[in-house]
Design an enzyme around this catalytic site. Sequence first.
Site, PDB file in Angstrom:
ATOM      1  N   ASP A   1      20.584 -63.746  -2.820  1.00  0.00           N
ATOM      2  CA  ASP A   1      19.537 -64.750  -2.634  1.00  0.00           C
ATOM      3  C   ASP A   1      19.470 -65.066  -1.152  1.00  0.00           C
ATOM      4  O   ASP A   1      20.393 -65.660  -0.591  1.00  0.00           O
ATOM      5  CB  ASP A   1      19.847 -66.016  -3.442  1.00  0.00           C
ATOM      6  CG  ASP A   1      18.672 -66.985  -3.495  1.00  0.00           C
ATOM      7  OD1 ASP A   1      17.834 -66.963  -2.573  1.00  0.00           O
ATOM      8  OD2 ASP A   1      18.595 -67.766  -4.464  1.00  0.00           O
TER       9      ASP A   1
ATOM     10  N   ARG B   1      17.209 -66.915   0.405  1.00  0.00           N
ATOM     11  CA  ARG B   1      16.357 -68.055   0.718  1.00  0.00           C
ATOM     12  C   ARG B   1      17.096 -69.147   1.492  1.00  0.00           C
ATOM     13  O   ARG B   1      18.240 -69.469   1.198  1.00  0.00           O
ATOM     14  CB  ARG B   1      15.765 -68.645  -0.568  1.00  0.00           C
ATOM     15  CG  ARG B   1      14.749 -67.740  -1.214  1.00  0.00           C
ATOM     16  CD  ARG B   1      14.288 -68.279  -2.545  1.00  0.00           C
ATOM     17  NE  ARG B   1      15.358 -68.287  -3.536  1.00  0.00           N
ATOM     18  CZ  ARG B   1      15.195 -68.671  -4.800  1.00  0.00           C
ATOM     19  NH1 ARG B   1      14.008 -69.089  -5.209  1.00  0.00           N
ATOM     20  NH2 ARG B   1      16.216 -68.634  -5.644  1.00  0.00           N
TER      21      ARG B   1
END
Length: 208
Positions: A132, A134
């Site tokens: 991930d 982000r």
Amino acid sequence: MPELPAATPRARVRVPLRFHDGYGVDADAVTFHGLTDGQEHVAFVFGTPSANPLVRLHSECLTGDVFGSARCDCGPQLREAVEQIATRGGVLLYLRQEGRGIGLYNKLDAYALQDEGLDTYAANTALGLPEDARDYTSAAQMLTALGISSLDLLSNNPDKAEQLRALGVDVQRRVPTGVFKTAHNVRYLRAKVLQTQHTLPLPELSAG
């Protein structure tokens, strides 16, 4: 805690939103100057947000949001979030973070590996990419620019709340979204429960 670079509103325009099931609502779309990642993120403001509004950080998903892909739950989550936020008053941040930040092409490459048996996180790793990628610094900047320092977060993802809190945003509570299971996304949802502790209350998703 590092000081958050300031962002400022760039423009604000009224947009009538209409969904495939007939639901419609108007929102103010707000763009920004000074976002740290340089992306064109957009805030959709519904009604008059209270001192503790309902907020969702929604990562862009072209396949799910636009084309209705059943491989994820992004499109139904977006539709649900708009209605929930519009009912209460709040903000949806539409963040240009396709594929948990790895981009559209890489996401589709990861899909191919998932078809060979890898889960969504292992597929990213096999491509040499983060599970991930982000970062929610720009989201915190957007909220600050909108005058929002305290909120209820509409999300099943504990990482979103943890990152916002680390960036100085007071997340009062995390409000879960619905569970949108299809025959095509149950492995994806199960991986989110087991790998990143998403709050998805379905027994078959958390079984070992």
